[in-house]
Design an enzyme around this catalytic site. Structure first.
Site, PDB file in Angstrom:
ATOM      1  N   ASP A 161      -0.862  15.563 -43.831  1.00  0.00           N
ATOM      2  CA  ASP A 161      -0.115  14.895 -44.895  1.00  0.00           C
ATOM      3  C   ASP A 161      -0.884  13.689 -45.410  1.00  0.00           C
ATOM      4  O   ASP A 161      -1.721  13.112 -44.704  1.00  0.00           O
ATOM      5  CB  ASP A 161       1.243  14.408 -44.360  1.00  0.00           C
ATOM      6  CG  ASP A 161       2.320  15.469 -44.458  1.00  0.00           C
ATOM      7  OD1 ASP A 161       2.075  16.490 -45.109  1.00  0.00           O
ATOM      8  OD2 ASP A 161       3.393  15.276 -43.870  1.00  0.00           O
ATOM      9  N   GLY A 199       4.397   9.278 -39.337  1.00  0.00           N
ATOM     10  CA  GLY A 199       5.621   8.939 -38.616  1.00  0.00           C
ATOM     11  C   GLY A 199       5.972   9.964 -37.569  1.00  0.00           C
ATOM     12  O   GLY A 199       5.137  10.375 -36.760  1.00  0.00           O
ATOM     13  N   ASP A 200       7.218  10.416 -37.581  1.00  0.00           N
ATOM     14  CA  ASP A 200       7.714  11.420 -36.642  1.00  0.00           C
ATOM     15  C   ASP A 200       8.037  12.692 -37.413  1.00  0.00           C
ATOM     16  O   ASP A 200       8.586  12.624 -38.524  1.00  0.00           O
ATOM     17  CB  ASP A 200       8.966  10.903 -35.934  1.00  0.00           C
ATOM     18  CG  ASP A 200       9.508  11.899 -34.924  1.00  0.00           C
ATOM     19  OD1 ASP A 200       9.149  11.775 -33.742  1.00  0.00           O
ATOM     20  OD2 ASP A 200      10.281  12.793 -35.316  1.00  0.00           O
ATOM     21  N   LYS A 221      -2.201  18.504 -51.519  1.00  0.00           N
ATOM     22  CA  LYS A 221      -2.797  19.135 -52.698  1.00  0.00           C
ATOM     23  C   LYS A 221      -2.362  20.581 -52.884  1.00  0.00           C
ATOM     24  O   LYS A 221      -2.861  21.270 -53.767  1.00  0.00           O
ATOM     25  CB  LYS A 221      -4.323  19.052 -52.599  1.00  0.00           C
ATOM     26  CG  LYS A 221      -4.851  17.622 -52.704  1.00  0.00           C
ATOM     27  CD  LYS A 221      -6.366  17.592 -52.683  1.00  0.00           C
ATOM     28  CE  LYS A 221      -6.876  16.157 -52.821  1.00  0.00           C
ATOM     29  NZ  LYS A 221      -8.354  16.073 -52.768  1.00  0.00           N
ATOM     30  N   VAL A 228       0.839  -1.199   0.000  1.00  0.00           N
ATOM     31  CA  VAL A 228       0.000   0.000   0.000  1.00  0.00           C
ATOM     32  C   VAL A 228       0.873   1.247   0.000  1.00  0.00           C
ATOM     33  O   VAL A 228       0.655   2.189  -0.772  1.00  0.00           O
ATOM     34  CB  VAL A 228      -0.950   0.003   1.215  1.00  0.00           C
ATOM     35  CG1 VAL A 228      -1.702   1.328   1.288  1.00  0.00           C
ATOM     36  CG2 VAL A 228      -1.928  -1.152   1.118  1.00  0.00           C
ATOM     37  N   GLY A 284       2.305  -0.375 -44.143  1.00  0.00           N
ATOM     38  CA  GLY A 284       2.517  -0.999 -42.847  1.00  0.00           C
ATOM     39  C   GLY A 284       1.589  -0.501 -41.758  1.00  0.00           C
ATOM     40  O   GLY A 284       1.277   0.692 -41.688  1.00  0.00           O
ATOM     41  N   PRO A 293       2.742   5.464 -37.958  1.00  0.00           N
ATOM     42  CA  PRO A 293       2.911   4.809 -39.255  1.00  0.00           C
ATOM     43  C   PRO A 293       1.647   4.638 -40.083  1.00  0.00           C
ATOM     44  O   PRO A 293       1.738   4.227 -41.237  1.00  0.00           O
ATOM     45  CB  PRO A 293       3.471   3.440 -38.863  1.00  0.00           C
ATOM     46  CG  PRO A 293       2.906   3.191 -37.501  1.00  0.00           C
ATOM     47  CD  PRO A 293       2.871   4.522 -36.830  1.00  0.00           C
TER      48      PRO A 293
END
Length: 411
Positions: A201, A255-256, A223, A27, A367, A178
């Site tokens: 994106d 992604g990053d 676009k 605890v 992926g 991803p």
């Protein structure tokens, strides 16, 4: 103690104030970190403690007196947690707390306590605390489940609490991961839920855009016309323009943001314009997509390093900044992004500089999404495999022995 009335919820400000914890078991191990974070002056009284609690004492986060409870231990306390395995000591300490008017939590008998510990969670500066209204018949699992549902809703944006204070205009560069919408970070999803404008994106998690409220303006960055360089300049201008209008802007990337995502270009443009910018890292496809296909980019005894390379320009292109000859000599894993249409020349270059032609290669298209598929080859056959199987971007290419560790799933 009467329990006919519900508990009155209150937030205790314990910074610098004495808190006494009796008992050093599980605890205490669970409750001490939050008390430490609250800045309390913590005294633990217990003959023994778990290794984790002992480590807190060793690092000076708490003071530990290795003995049993004694009358007078709670005299100077503001708050007490009673969690020993001795019912007699617990009752005596509870009585002392009552005499000294110290708010007291008991792990063994909620009815005998003067305070209850709520199920708590945190989300971006907000603490969610859930209490059962009565001690008798309390169901801690139900309370925790309510807490979890509220906190998760705040974090993932399904429970949106609008800000009523004036917000500082700014832009969040959010890495969407991803492709699978479940793989965006908790913070990224929350910022999306709070956005007024989203500039997205093509490779971002598109399914998340369907969840946005109707008032959110979604701009498809793919676009924006006038060629690659001018497109980036136009994106920068759009970010700045909307932020200057006082809107919460999210730049949603695949992604990053800082892994081949032009995130730093956008951050520089925002800084030059005096626009605050927050960067929210994302799960890079260079690691997550191979993992989703059953390929570890490192593996004991096989690969001790991995290198991530952009393949958007060919090895013989004068614009290339990659030392392909050096890469050919590495024994680890090579992960290539944006290289589907250049993989033939990449393979030729690697083998020309000594990479064995039978080096395994795996191509993972789309992926982490429902359309994911994997094609296996070698450096000698990968160009033909791309044509035969009609591999299309986006696809992550893995070169190295790790690609042969697991068989390809059925097509």
């Amino acid at each position: 103690m009467a329990t006919a009335h519900p508990a009155y919820p209150v937030g205790l400000r314990l910074t610098g104030r004495r808190v006494v914890v009796l008992g050093g078991g599980q605890v205490a191990q669970r409750r001490l970190p939050a008390l430490i974070a609250a800045g309390a002056d913590l005294l633990l009284v217990s003959p023994e403690a778990t290794p984790s609690v002992e480590a807190m004492a060793d690092t000076g986060e708490i003071t530990w007196e290795r003995r049993a409870y004694a009358d007078g231990d709670l005299a100077d306390a503001w708050y007490a947690l009673i969690a020993t395995s001795d019912p007699t000591a617990n009752a005596a300490a509870s009585a002392e707390a009552e005499r000294h008017r110290v708010w007291c939590v008991r792990s063994d008998d909620a009815d005998a306590a003067t305070a209850w510990t709520p199920a708590t969670g945190h989300s971006e500066g907000v603490t969610v605390a859930v209490l059962t209204t009565e001690a008798k018949g309390r169901d801690p699992r139900h309370t925790a489940a309510i807490r979890d549902a509220v906190v998760e809703g705040l974090r993932d944006g399904t429970l949106v609490a609008p800000h009523h204070r004036t917000r500082t205009p700014g832009v969040a560069l959010v890495g969407g991961g991803p492709g699978d919408p479940d793989l965006i970070t908790v913070r990224g999803r929350r910022l999306l839920a709070e956005a007024d404008v989203v500039i997205a994106d093509r490779l971002g998690p598109r399914d998340l855009l369907d969840e946005l409220p109707p008032h959110v303006e979604v701009i498809d960055a793919a676009k924006i016309p006038y060629g690659r360089f001018m497109a980036q300049e136009a994106i920068n201008n759009a970010l700045i323009e909307h932020a200057r209008q006082g809107k919460a802007v999210v730049r949603l990337k695949g992604g990053d943001p800082f892994v081949f995502g032009r995130g730093m270009e956008e951050a520089h443009a925002l800084a030059e314009a005096g626009i605050p910018c927050t960067v929210v890292p994302g799960i890079s496809s260079s690691i997550s997509v191979p993992g989703a296909a059953g390929i570890p980019v490192t593996h004991r005894g096989v690969a001790h390093e991995f290198t991530v390379v952009s393949g958007h320009v060919a090895p013989d292109d004068e614009r290339s900044l990659v030392d392909w000859a050096a890469l050919a000599k590495l024994r680890g894993t090579l992960v290539i992004l944006m290289g589907v249409d250049k993989i033939g020349r990449i393979a030729e270059t690697l083998t020309a500089h000594g990479k064995p032609q039978d080096t395994p290669v795996a191509l993972i298209q789309e992926g982490t999404t429902a359309a994911q598929r994997r094609v296996d080859a070698t450096l000698a056959t990968v160009a033909d495999a791309v044509r035969t199987h009609e591999v299309r971007p986006p696809a992550v290419i893995v070169i190295g022995e790790v690609a042969a560790l697991t068989p390809a799933p059925p097509a």
